[in-house]
Scaffold this active site. Structure first.
Site, PDB file in Angstrom:
ATOM      1  N   GLU A 170      39.403   3.771  -7.555  1.00  0.00           N
ATOM      2  CA  GLU A 170      38.623   3.020  -8.331  1.00  0.00           C
ATOM      3  C   GLU A 170      38.476   3.877  -9.773  1.00  0.00           C
ATOM      4  O   GLU A 170      38.376   4.903  -9.818  1.00  0.00           O
ATOM      5  CB  GLU A 170      37.071   2.915  -7.687  1.00  0.00           C
ATOM      6  N   ASN A 186      31.706   1.129  -2.572  1.00  0.00           N
ATOM      7  CA  ASN A 186      30.404   1.802  -1.643  1.00  0.00           C
ATOM      8  C   ASN A 186      29.471   0.959  -1.791  1.00  0.00           C
ATOM      9  O   ASN A 186      28.498   0.969  -1.094  1.00  0.00           O
ATOM     10  CB  ASN A 186      30.180   3.247  -2.190  1.00  0.00           C
ATOM     11  N   HIS A 188      37.924   7.640  -8.914  1.00  0.00           N
ATOM     12  CA  HIS A 188      36.990   7.662  -7.467  1.00  0.00           C
ATOM     13  C   HIS A 188      38.316   7.379  -6.527  1.00  0.00           C
ATOM     14  O   HIS A 188      38.516   6.250  -6.121  1.00  0.00           O
ATOM     15  CB  HIS A 188      36.084   6.637  -7.359  1.00  0.00           C
ATOM     16  N   SER A 234      30.775   9.183  -5.778  1.00  0.00           N
ATOM     17  CA  SER A 234      30.996   7.853  -5.091  1.00  0.00           C
ATOM     18  C   SER A 234      30.069   6.728  -5.664  1.00  0.00           C
ATOM     19  O   SER A 234      29.964   5.836  -5.231  1.00  0.00           O
ATOM     20  CB  SER A 234      30.498   8.108  -3.696  1.00  0.00           C
TER      21      SER A 234
HETATM   22  P1  NAD Z   1      32.307  18.240   0.505  1.00  0.00           P
HETATM   23  O1  NAD Z   1      30.984  18.590   0.928  1.00  0.00           O
HETATM   24  O2  NAD Z   1      33.380  18.230   1.703  1.00  0.00           O
HETATM   25  O3  NAD Z   1      32.803  19.223  -0.714  1.00  0.00           O
HETATM   26  C1  NAD Z   1      32.211  19.697  -1.616  1.00  0.00           C
HETATM   27  C2  NAD Z   1      32.628  20.783  -2.185  1.00  0.00           C
HETATM   28  O4  NAD Z   1      31.747  21.174  -3.539  1.00  0.00           O
HETATM   29  C3  NAD Z   1      32.085  22.259  -1.442  1.00  0.00           C
HETATM   30  O5  NAD Z   1      33.341  22.772  -1.140  1.00  0.00           O
HETATM   31  C4  NAD Z   1      30.968  22.788  -2.330  1.00  0.00           C
HETATM   32  O6  NAD Z   1      31.151  24.214  -1.823  1.00  0.00           O
HETATM   33  C5  NAD Z   1      31.606  22.464  -3.686  1.00  0.00           C
HETATM   34  N1  NAD Z   1      30.336  22.620  -4.766  1.00  0.00           N
HETATM   35  C6  NAD Z   1      29.156  22.280  -4.447  1.00  0.00           C
HETATM   36  N2  NAD Z   1      28.402  22.798  -5.668  1.00  0.00           N
HETATM   37  C7  NAD Z   1      29.610  23.183  -6.622  1.00  0.00           C
HETATM   38  C8  NAD Z   1      29.375  23.814  -7.881  1.00  0.00           C
HETATM   39  N3  NAD Z   1      28.346  23.768  -8.585  1.00  0.00           N
HETATM   40  N4  NAD Z   1      30.786  24.106  -8.374  1.00  0.00           N
HETATM   41  C9  NAD Z   1      31.918  24.183  -7.594  1.00  0.00           C
HETATM   42  N5  NAD Z   1      31.908  23.591  -6.361  1.00  0.00           N
HETATM   43  C10 NAD Z   1      30.811  23.001  -5.820  1.00  0.00           C
HETATM   44  O7  NAD Z   1      32.295  16.876  -0.102  1.00  0.00           O
HETATM   45  P2  NAD Z   1      33.361  15.737  -0.341  1.00  0.00           P
HETATM   46  O8  NAD Z   1      33.357  14.864   0.611  1.00  0.00           O
HETATM   47  O9  NAD Z   1      34.657  16.473  -0.675  1.00  0.00           O
HETATM   48  O10 NAD Z   1      32.659  15.015  -1.618  1.00  0.00           O
HETATM   49  C11 NAD Z   1      32.911  15.620  -2.894  1.00  0.00           C
HETATM   50  C12 NAD Z   1      32.704  14.439  -4.099  1.00  0.00           C
HETATM   51  O11 NAD Z   1      33.755  13.348  -3.704  1.00  0.00           O
HETATM   52  C13 NAD Z   1      31.363  13.687  -3.745  1.00  0.00           C
HETATM   53  O12 NAD Z   1      30.841  13.455  -5.126  1.00  0.00           O
HETATM   54  C14 NAD Z   1      31.460  12.672  -3.051  1.00  0.00           C
HETATM   55  O13 NAD Z   1      30.583  11.581  -3.250  1.00  0.00           O
HETATM   56  C15 NAD Z   1      32.751  12.087  -3.408  1.00  0.00           C
HETATM   57  N6  NAD Z   1      33.509  11.335  -2.577  1.00  0.00           N
HETATM   58  C16 NAD Z   1      33.528  11.744  -1.283  1.00  0.00           C
HETATM   59  C17 NAD Z   1      34.177  10.719  -0.274  1.00  0.00           C
HETATM   60  C18 NAD Z   1      34.141  11.051   1.281  1.00  0.00           C
HETATM   61  O14 NAD Z   1      34.302  10.162   1.996  1.00  0.00           O
HETATM   62  N7  NAD Z   1      33.636  12.096   1.686  1.00  0.00           N
HETATM   63  C19 NAD Z   1      35.104   9.603  -0.688  1.00  0.00           C
HETATM   64  C20 NAD Z   1      35.132   9.515  -2.070  1.00  0.00           C
HETATM   65  C21 NAD Z   1      34.398  10.147  -2.962  1.00  0.00           C
END
Ligand code: NAD
Length: 292
Positions: A153, A191, A141, A120
């Site tokens: 994005e 963001n 993204h 993000s």
């Molecule tokens: P989340 O907490 O739901 O999921 C993250 C996952 O990553 C978890 O299942 C965790 O176990 C896993 N993880 C952590 N370390 C790891 C590793 N070393 N190897 C493999 N897996 C690992 O988080 P999310 O909301 O899915 O966010 C994930 C990414 O997407 C982040 O970079 C976030 O910034 C980005 N993002 C999030 C959103 C949102 O609204 N939540 C929107 C766009 C982008």
């Protein structure tokens, strides 16, 4: 240009599972990885439930649902990514975690495999620099929830080749989504604008200007936002909100991006929003109850 037929996804949380869902429905084979088998299974169960609901609402036919589920396989380790055309990293929003993932997975990949991160906020150029192929590295993204949100994005790092950029645009179009291009600066476009507004809403709560309910109602009915900013923060995940604010604060060195201390407190308590059942609202009874 590499044809994208098989994708490895790292992280099976809300974003990784959503990306797997839309790609599988679009006919792409998926290998899904996370820190444990349980996390992968939970991700597949969530997206399986989402696909079933789409069938019930007649937005998807049953044959497509069955074929999509069949295209998603759990990864035992990164060797299962050996024949992938693209890897999308969607693990936790931590530069250290992402760096470790990219460094560890590169040796398992085909030399022409592209790398993407769903970060993000973190610099694409810096993440690319830990890989053996910065020219094949790009930011893709997706927005949350992935199946419903139209925008993606695309962010080029300093070394990203034109062929990688074109392949990313083609991939986004194949998913039926609209791409917008952002330069590689902290938090990109969406963001950079959205998260400071959420942080300001948390300051508004912290300073006692309004309650959770008053702030969310004000922005839903007063600014016509579909969701209040605190509701949205819970939806995004408060750990992700805090990480993005830290990246903005450090990356742009401007005090206007200072994360609200109340946000820090919620994250320290492990109240991360919907994914832990508690954040600015408590979801444990089924009906969201404000926590302040
Ligand atoms: P989340 O907490 O739901 O999921 C993250 C996952 O990553 C978890 O299942 C965790 O176990 C896993 N993880 C952590 N370390 C790891 C590793 N070393 N190897 C493999 N897996 C690992 O988080 P999310 O909301 O899915 O966010 C994930 C990414 O997407 C982040 O970079 C976030 O910034 C980005 N993002 C999030 C959103 C949102 O609204 N939540 C929107 C766009 C982008």
């Amino acid at each position: 240009m590499v044809e994208i037929d098989k994708i490895g996804i790292v992280g099976a949380g809300q974003m990784g599972a959503g990306i797997a869902q839309v790609c599988a429905v679009a006919g792409i084979h998926i290998v899904l990885s996370d820190v444990s088998e349980e996390r992968i299974e939970a991700g597949i169960a969530t997206l399986g439930g989402n696909l079933k609901r789409l069938v019930e609402r007649k937005q998807l036919d049953e044959a497509t649902r069955v074929a999509a589920i069949d295209r998603i396989k759990p990864a035992r380790d990164y060797d299962d990514f050996a024949d992938c055309d693209l890897i999308i990293e969607a693990a936790a929003e931590s530069e250290e975690v992402k760096r470790e993932i990219f460094a560890a997975l590169c040796p398992a990949l085909r030399p022409d495999c592209m790398l993407a991160t769903n970060t993000s906020s973190i610099s694409i150029t810096r993440l690319a620099s830990v890989t053996d192929r910065p020219e094949k590295f790009i930011g893709i993204h997706f927005m949350n929830p992935v199946p419903r949100m139209q925008l993606v994005e695309i962010i080029r790092g300093i070394a990203t080749e034109d062929a990688t950029f074109e392949a990313a645009k083609k991939f986004v179009a194949r998913l039926g989504k609209t791409a917008t291009v952002s330069e590689d600066f902290p938090a990109f476009i969406v963001n950079r604008i959205l998260l400071p507004m959420i942080n300001e809403a948390i300051y508004t709560l912290y300073e006692g200007v309004g309650t959770v309910e008053a702030i969310d109602t004000a922005m839903r009915l007063g600014a016509n936002h579909p969701m209040g900013p605190l509701q949205l923060a819970d939806f995004i995940g408060l750990d992700t909100v805090l990480s993005v604010m830290q990246v903005l604060h450090e990356g742009l060195a401007d005090s206007k991006y200072r994360p609200c201390p109340l946000l820090v407190k919620y994250v320290e308590a492990g109240w991360l929003g919907r994914k832990t059942q508690r954040g600015f609202y408590d979801y444990r009874s089924g009906t969201p109850v404000p926590t302040r």
